[in-house]
Design an enzyme around this catalytic site. Structure first.
Site, PDB file in Angstrom:
ATOM      1  N   CYS A  76      -1.735   0.942  10.583  1.00 30.39           N
ATOM      2  CA  CYS A  76      -0.670   1.676  11.283  1.00 30.39           C
ATOM      3  C   CYS A  76      -0.949   2.056  12.736  1.00 30.39           C
ATOM      4  CB  CYS A  76      -0.323   2.940  10.505  1.00 30.39           C
ATOM      5  SG  CYS A  76       0.526   2.564   8.967  1.00 30.39           S
TER       6      CYS A  76
ATOM      7  N   ARG B  77     -20.643   5.827  12.250  1.00 29.44           N
ATOM      8  CA  ARG B  77     -19.795   6.868  11.655  1.00 29.44           C
ATOM      9  C   ARG B  77     -20.477   8.237  11.649  1.00 29.44           C
ATOM     10  NH1 ARG B  77     -14.412   5.332  10.876  1.00 29.44           N
ATOM     11  NH2 ARG B  77     -14.381   3.110  10.493  1.00 29.44           N
TER      12      ARG B  77
ATOM     13  N   LYS C  84      -0.606  -0.633  15.579  1.00 31.48           N
ATOM     14  CA  LYS C  84       0.754  -1.209  15.508  1.00 31.48           C
ATOM     15  C   LYS C  84       1.796  -0.179  15.959  1.00 31.48           C
ATOM     16  CE  LYS C  84       2.491  -1.331  11.140  1.00 31.48           C
ATOM     17  NZ  LYS C  84       3.638  -0.467  10.932  1.00 31.48           N
TER      18      LYS C  84
ATOM     19  N   PHE D 151      -0.362  10.630  17.811  1.00 34.06           N
ATOM     20  CA  PHE D 151      -1.145  11.849  18.052  1.00 34.06           C
ATOM     21  C   PHE D 151      -2.480  11.812  17.306  1.00 34.06           C
ATOM     22  CE2 PHE D 151       0.915  15.570  20.216  1.00 34.06           C
ATOM     23  CZ  PHE D 151       1.913  14.840  20.840  1.00 34.06           C
TER      24      PHE D 151
ATOM     25  N   LYS E  90       7.468   9.608  12.846  1.00 30.88           N
ATOM     26  CA  LYS E  90       6.419   8.815  12.205  1.00 30.88           C
ATOM     27  C   LYS E  90       5.547   8.131  13.261  1.00 30.88           C
ATOM     28  CE  LYS E  90       4.059   6.307   9.445  1.00 30.88           C
ATOM     29  NZ  LYS E  90       3.242   6.593   8.302  1.00 30.88           N
TER      30      LYS E  90
ATOM     31  N   TYR F 275       0.823  -1.210   0.000  1.00 26.93           N
ATOM     32  CA  TYR F 275       0.000   0.000   0.000  1.00 26.93           C
ATOM     33  C   TYR F 275       0.858   1.262   0.000  1.00 26.93           C
ATOM     34  CZ  TYR F 275      -4.201  -2.723   0.939  1.00 26.93           C
ATOM     35  OH  TYR F 275      -5.253  -3.598   0.840  1.00 26.93           O
TER      36      TYR F 275
HETATM   37  C1  UDX Z   1       4.492  -1.123   4.911  1.00 30.34           C
HETATM   38  C2  UDX Z   1       4.784  -1.410   6.384  1.00 30.34           C
HETATM   39  O1  UDX Z   1       3.983  -2.482   6.801  1.00 30.34           O
HETATM   40  C3  UDX Z   1       4.489  -0.266   7.290  1.00 30.34           C
HETATM   41  O2  UDX Z   1       5.130  -0.475   8.517  1.00 30.34           O
HETATM   42  C4  UDX Z   1       4.995   1.023   6.774  1.00 30.34           C
HETATM   43  O3  UDX Z   1       4.462   2.065   7.518  1.00 30.34           O
HETATM   44  C5  UDX Z   1       4.746   1.195   5.309  1.00 30.34           C
HETATM   45  O4  UDX Z   1       5.106   0.046   4.550  1.00 30.34           O
HETATM   46  P1  UDX Z   1       2.282  -1.539   3.533  1.00 30.34           P
HETATM   47  O5  UDX Z   1       2.837  -1.046   2.259  1.00 30.34           O
HETATM   48  O6  UDX Z   1       0.866  -1.248   3.851  1.00 30.34           O
HETATM   49  O7  UDX Z   1       3.094  -0.975   4.763  1.00 30.34           O
HETATM   50  O8  UDX Z   1       2.589  -3.097   3.695  1.00 30.34           O
HETATM   51  P2  UDX Z   1       2.169  -4.276   2.756  1.00 30.34           P
HETATM   52  O9  UDX Z   1       1.009  -3.882   1.902  1.00 30.34           O
HETATM   53  O10 UDX Z   1       2.091  -5.486   3.609  1.00 30.34           O
HETATM   54  O11 UDX Z   1       3.421  -4.406   1.751  1.00 30.34           O
HETATM   55  C6  UDX Z   1       4.644  -4.919   2.077  1.00 30.34           C
HETATM   56  C7  UDX Z   1       5.170  -5.699   0.867  1.00 30.34           C
HETATM   57  O12 UDX Z   1       6.511  -6.108   1.117  1.00 30.34           O
HETATM   58  C8  UDX Z   1       4.377  -6.971   0.528  1.00 30.34           C
HETATM   59  O13 UDX Z   1       3.902  -6.923  -0.798  1.00 30.34           O
HETATM   60  C9  UDX Z   1       5.397  -8.097   0.724  1.00 30.34           C
HETATM   61  O14 UDX Z   1       5.240  -9.164  -0.194  1.00 30.34           O
HETATM   62  C10 UDX Z   1       6.707  -7.365   0.520  1.00 30.34           C
HETATM   63  N1  UDX Z   1       7.852  -8.047   1.133  1.00 30.34           N
HETATM   64  C11 UDX Z   1       7.822  -8.441   2.427  1.00 30.34           C
HETATM   65  C12 UDX Z   1       9.001  -8.272   0.364  1.00 30.34           C
HETATM   66  O15 UDX Z   1       9.041  -7.937  -0.813  1.00 30.34           O
HETATM   67  N2  UDX Z   1      10.074  -8.879   0.970  1.00 30.34           N
HETATM   68  C13 UDX Z   1      10.043  -9.312   2.250  1.00 30.34           C
HETATM   69  O16 UDX Z   1      11.022  -9.877   2.731  1.00 30.34           O
HETATM   70  C14 UDX Z   1       8.889  -9.076   3.012  1.00 30.34           C
HETATM   71  C1  UDX Z   2      -2.809   6.849   8.961  1.00 27.06           C
HETATM   72  C2  UDX Z   2      -2.203   8.263   8.984  1.00 27.06           C
HETATM   73  O1  UDX Z   2      -3.260   9.223   8.793  1.00 27.06           O
HETATM   74  C3  UDX Z   2      -1.151   8.399   7.903  1.00 27.06           C
HETATM   75  O2  UDX Z   2      -0.534   9.674   7.982  1.00 27.06           O
HETATM   76  C4  UDX Z   2      -0.114   7.295   8.098  1.00 27.06           C
HETATM   77  O3  UDX Z   2       0.843   7.357   7.051  1.00 27.06           O
HETATM   78  C5  UDX Z   2      -0.770   5.929   8.101  1.00 27.06           C
HETATM   79  O4  UDX Z   2      -1.786   5.877   9.102  1.00 27.06           O
HETATM   80  P1  UDX Z   2      -4.615   5.608   7.440  1.00 27.06           P
HETATM   81  O5  UDX Z   2      -4.559   4.557   8.494  1.00 27.06           O
HETATM   82  O6  UDX Z   2      -4.466   5.222   6.022  1.00 27.06           O
HETATM   83  O7  UDX Z   2      -3.481   6.703   7.709  1.00 27.06           O
HETATM   84  O8  UDX Z   2      -6.024   6.393   7.549  1.00 27.06           O
HETATM   85  P2  UDX Z   2      -6.577   7.556   8.494  1.00 27.06           P
HETATM   86  O9  UDX Z   2      -7.285   8.504   7.621  1.00 27.06           O
HETATM   87  O10 UDX Z   2      -5.575   8.128   9.396  1.00 27.06           O
HETATM   88  O11 UDX Z   2      -7.690   6.799   9.344  1.00 27.06           O
HETATM   89  C6  UDX Z   2      -7.342   5.851  10.353  1.00 27.06           C
HETATM   90  C7  UDX Z   2      -8.593   5.403  11.082  1.00 27.06           C
HETATM   91  O12 UDX Z   2      -9.122   6.440  11.885  1.00 27.06           O
HETATM   92  C8  UDX Z   2      -9.737   4.977  10.153  1.00 27.06           C
HETATM   93  O13 UDX Z   2     -10.339   3.813  10.682  1.00 27.06           O
HETATM   94  C9  UDX Z   2     -10.672   6.140  10.206  1.00 27.06           C
HETATM   95  O14 UDX Z   2     -11.991   5.809   9.908  1.00 27.06           O
HETATM   96  C10 UDX Z   2     -10.504   6.595  11.649  1.00 27.06           C
HETATM   97  N1  UDX Z   2     -10.882   7.991  11.895  1.00 27.06           N
HETATM   98  C11 UDX Z   2     -10.228   8.997  11.266  1.00 27.06           C
HETATM   99  C12 UDX Z   2     -11.880   8.279  12.818  1.00 27.06           C
HETATM  100  O15 UDX Z   2     -12.479   7.380  13.401  1.00 27.06           O
HETATM  101  N2  UDX Z   2     -12.204   9.587  13.057  1.00 27.06           N
HETATM  102  C13 UDX Z   2     -11.562  10.626  12.435  1.00 27.06           C
HETATM  103  O16 UDX Z   2     -11.894  11.796  12.725  1.00 27.06           O
HETATM  104  C14 UDX Z   2     -10.548  10.313  11.510  1.00 27.06           C
END
Ligand code: UDX
Ligand code: UDX
Length: 465
Positions: free
Chosen positions: A279, A439, A282, A229, A223, A18
Site C-alpha cells: 500500500c 530493523r 502505491k 502520513f 485512506k 489480503y
Molecule cells: C486490494 C487492493 O489491491 C488494494 O488497493 C486495497 O487497498 C485492498 O484490496 P489486496 O487484497 O492485498 O488489496 O489485493 P490482492 O491480494 O491482490 O487481491 C485482489 C484479488 O482480486 C485477487 O485475488 C484477484 O484474483 C481478485 N480479482 C482481481 C478479481 O476477482 N477480479 C478481477 O477482475 C481482478
Molecule cells: C499499512 C497500514 O498500516 C494499514 O493501515 C493499511 O490498511 C495498509 O497499509 P501494512 O502495509 O500491512 O499496513 O503494514 P504496516 O504495519 O503499516 O507496515 C508497513 C511497512 O512499514 C513495513 O515494511 C514495516 O516494516 C514498516 N515500518 C512500520 C517501519 O519501517 N517502521 C515502523 O515504525 C513501522
C-alpha cells in the site's frame, strides 16, 4: 451455491485477497445472521480458501475462517450468482500502480475495478449497495456510479466508500477492534440509507463511537492520506537515522524522546531498512498523481519525497554494507534474515529485501535468503532478476543460511531472529563476521561481546577493529 438458508441478508465480496478474505471472514464470524460469500476470478485462490492451507498467512485467521466457513461464510468462483443474490457488494479487487500510458508509474490502474463494475451490471436484477474496499483515487465513486447507473435495467446502485485500515500481520486484531470504521456516502436520501445498512453491519461488533461517517470523497481521500502520513513518519525517522550515525546520537533514544510528546505519539517511529507492503508506495504515488492532475505541483513534490527517502534508505543500507566489508562483497556469502515486508506475514510485496537482494546480487555477492513464511514469494519476486539467478539461493533454516557467511543482515523483524543462538551462528561464519541489523531488533552489545562487528541503523556501530 451452498446454503441460502434463512439468512437476513446476502453480502458478497469480489476479490479474495489480503483484504477481502480476512475482512469478510470477520463479518461472517461476528454476524451469523448474514450469508457472506467471497468470490474471485482466481480458482486456485478460492480452492485454497476452501482448504486447510489458506492462501495467506495471518495470525488468528485460520480460527476465524474455520468458525464460519460452511455455516455462513462461502468462497466461490461463481461470481454471477453471487452478485445476483447479494444486497451488499464489497469490491476488493487490486488497484495496482499503472504500468503503461497516461499516469504510468504513479496513477492507479482501475481496469479491474471498471471490469468488476460491468460484471455487476450484467449479473444484477435488483438494486444494490456497492462498497469500495479497494484503495481508490478520490472521486472514483463518482465514475463508478456513472458506469453502474448507466444500466438499462432500471436498477439503482449506491456506491459507498469503506476503506480498510487493517495492517498485515495484525489483520485479525485490527478487524476485531478497529480504531475506526470509516463509511463515506453521498448525502442524498438513498446515499444515507445505504450508509445506514453498512453502519448496522459493523455495529454487530464495533462500538458506535468508532464508526465514523463522512461524505464519500472524504472517505476515499482519508485512506490515501492515512497511508501517506504513516509512511511519512517512517521516512522522517529514517532520514534522522543517518544523521544519528554521523553525530553519535541514537535513533531509538531520539524516537522515544519525541514519541513521548503526546502530540507526536510513539508508533511508526522505528527506523528501518525501509518500508514495504502493497500500500504505502502505491498510495503515495497515487496521491502525488492526483495532486499533479489538479495542478498542485508543490504538494505533489512534498509527498513524493517520502517515497524518495525510502528508496534512499534501501540504497544506503547496501552501500554501507559494501563500505564496511572492505569495499568489496563479490564472492562473499551474505545471509539475509527475513524477506517478508514485515513480521508475521508471508507477503513480500514491495519488501525492502527485494531491492537489497538485487543490489547485493549486482555486486556478485552470494546471497542466501531465509524466512519462516516468505520463501515461495521471494523466489517469485526475484524471477526476473538476471544476477539473482546466478547469485541467490534460498534456505529455510537460518543456521544453515549463516554457515560460512561473511555477514548476516536482518531484513524482517521476525521474533524468532531475536531468539537464535548467535554464538553458534558466529562460530559457523567466516571471520571477521558482520551483522547488519536493518530493523534494530538484536542485542547489539551482546553480539559484539560474542565477536561480531555490529552495524545497527541510526546508532553507533560496535566493531573490533
Ligand atoms: C486490494 C487492493 O489491491 C488494494 O488497493 C486495497 O487497498 C485492498 O484490496 P489486496 O487484497 O492485498 O488489496 O489485493 P490482492 O491480494 O491482490 O487481491 C485482489 C484479488 O482480486 C485477487 O485475488 C484477484 O484474483 C481478485 N480479482 C482481481 C478479481 O476477482 N477480479 C478481477 O477482475 C481482478
Ligand atoms: C499499512 C497500514 O498500516 C494499514 O493501515 C493499511 O490498511 C495498509 O497499509 P501494512 O502495509 O500491512 O499496513 O503494514 P504496516 O504495519 O503499516 O507496515 C508497513 C511497512 O512499514 C513495513 O515494511 C514495516 O516494516 C514498516 N515500518 C512500520 C517501519 O519501517 N517502521 C515502523 O515504525 C513501522
Amino acid at each position: 451455491m451452498a446454503g441460502t438458508g434463512n439468512f437476513s441478508m446476502n453480502i458478497i465480496c469480489i476479490g479474495a485477497g489480503y483484504v477481502g478474505g480476512p475482512t469478510m471472514a470477520m463479518i461472517a464470524a461476528k454476524c451469523p445472521q448474514y450469508k457472506v460469500t467471497v468470490v474471485d476470478i482466481n480458482a486456485d485462490r478460492i480452492a485454497a480458501w476452501n482448504s486447510d492451507k489458506l492462501p495467506i498467512y495471518e495470525p488468528g485467521l485460520d480460527e476465524v475462517v474455520k468458525s464460519a466457513r460452511g455455516r455462513n461464510l462461502f468462497f466461490s468462483t461463481n461470481i454471477t450468482d453471487a452478485i445476483n443474490e447479494a444486497k451488499v457488494i464489497f469490491v476488493s479487487v487490486n488497484t495496482p500502480t499503472k504500468t503503461f500510458g497516461e499516469g504510468a508509474g504513479k496513477g492507479a490502474d482501475l481496469q479491474y475495478w471498471e471490469k468488476t463494475a460491468r460484471d455487476i451490471i450484467k449479473a444484477s436484477n435488483s438494486d444494490k449497495i456497492i462498497v469500495e474496499k479497494s484503495t481508490l483515487p478520490v472521486r472514483t465513486a463518482h465514475a463508478m456510479e456513472r458506469i453502474l447507473n448507466a444500466n438499462d435495467k432500471g436498477i439503482h446502485f449506491e456506491v459507498l466508500s469503506n476503506p480498510e485500515f487493517l495492517a498485515e500481520g495484525t489483520a485479525i486484531e485490527d478487524l476485531k477492534k478497529p480504531d475506526r470504521v470509516l463509511i463515506g456516502s453521498q448525502l442524498t436520501e438513498k446515499g444515507l440509507a445505504a450508509r445506514q445498512v453498512l453502519v448496522d453491519i459493523y455495529a454487530n461488533w464495533v462500538p458506535k463511537e468508532n464508526i465514523l461517517t463522512s461524505n464519500v470523497w472524504s472517505a476515499e481521500l482519508s485512506k490515501l492520506v492515512a497511508n501517506a502520513f504513516l509512511a511519512q513518519r517512517i521516512s522522517s525517522i529514517n532520514s534522522i537515522s543517518q544523521l544519528c550515525e554521523c553525530t553519535e546520537a541514537n535513533v531509538s533514544e531520539v524516537a522515544k524522546a519525541i514519541g513521548m510528546d503526546s502530540r507526536i505519539g510513539p508508533r511508526f517511529l522505528n527506523a528501518s531498512v525501509g518500508f514495504g507492503g502493497s500500500c504505502f508506495k502505491k498510495d503515495i504515488l497515487n496521491l502525488v498523481y492526483i495532486c499533479e492532475s489538479y495542478g498542485l505541483h508543490d504538494v505533489a513534490r512534498y509527498w513524493e519525497s517520502v517515497v524518495a527517502m525510502n528508496e534512499f534508505q534501501k540504497k544506503r543500507f547496501v552501500k554501507n554494507m559494501i563500505r564496511v566489508m572492505f569495499n568489496t562483497i563479490a564472492g562473499k556469502r551474505i545471509a539475509l534474515f527475513g524477506f517478508a515486508f514485515k513480521a508475521d506475514t508471508g507477503d513480500t510485496r514491495e519488501s525492502p529485501a527485494i531491492d537489497v537482494t538485487m543490489q547485493l546480487a549486482a555486486e556478485h555477492a552470494n546471497v542466501v535468503i531465509t524466512d519462516p513464511q516468505a520463501l515461495d514469494n521471494a523466489a517469485k519476486d526475484l524471477q526476473g532478476c538476471v544476477d539473482c539467478k546466478k547469485y541467490v539461493t534460498f534456505e529455510k533454516d537460518p543456521y544453515e543460511a549463516a554457515k560460512g557467511a561473511h555477514a548476516v543482515a536482518i531484513m524482517t523483524e521476525w521474533s524468532e531472529y531475536k531468539a537464535l543462538d548467535y554464538e553458534r551462528i558466529y562460530k559457523s561464519m567466516e571471520k571477521p563476521a558482520f551483522i547488519f541489523d536493518g530493523r534494530n531488533i538484536l542485542d547489539h552489545q551482546r553480539l559484539y561481546e560474542i565477536g561480531f562487528n555490529v552495524y545497527p541503523l541510526g546508532k553507533e556501530c560496535w566493531k573490533h577493529f
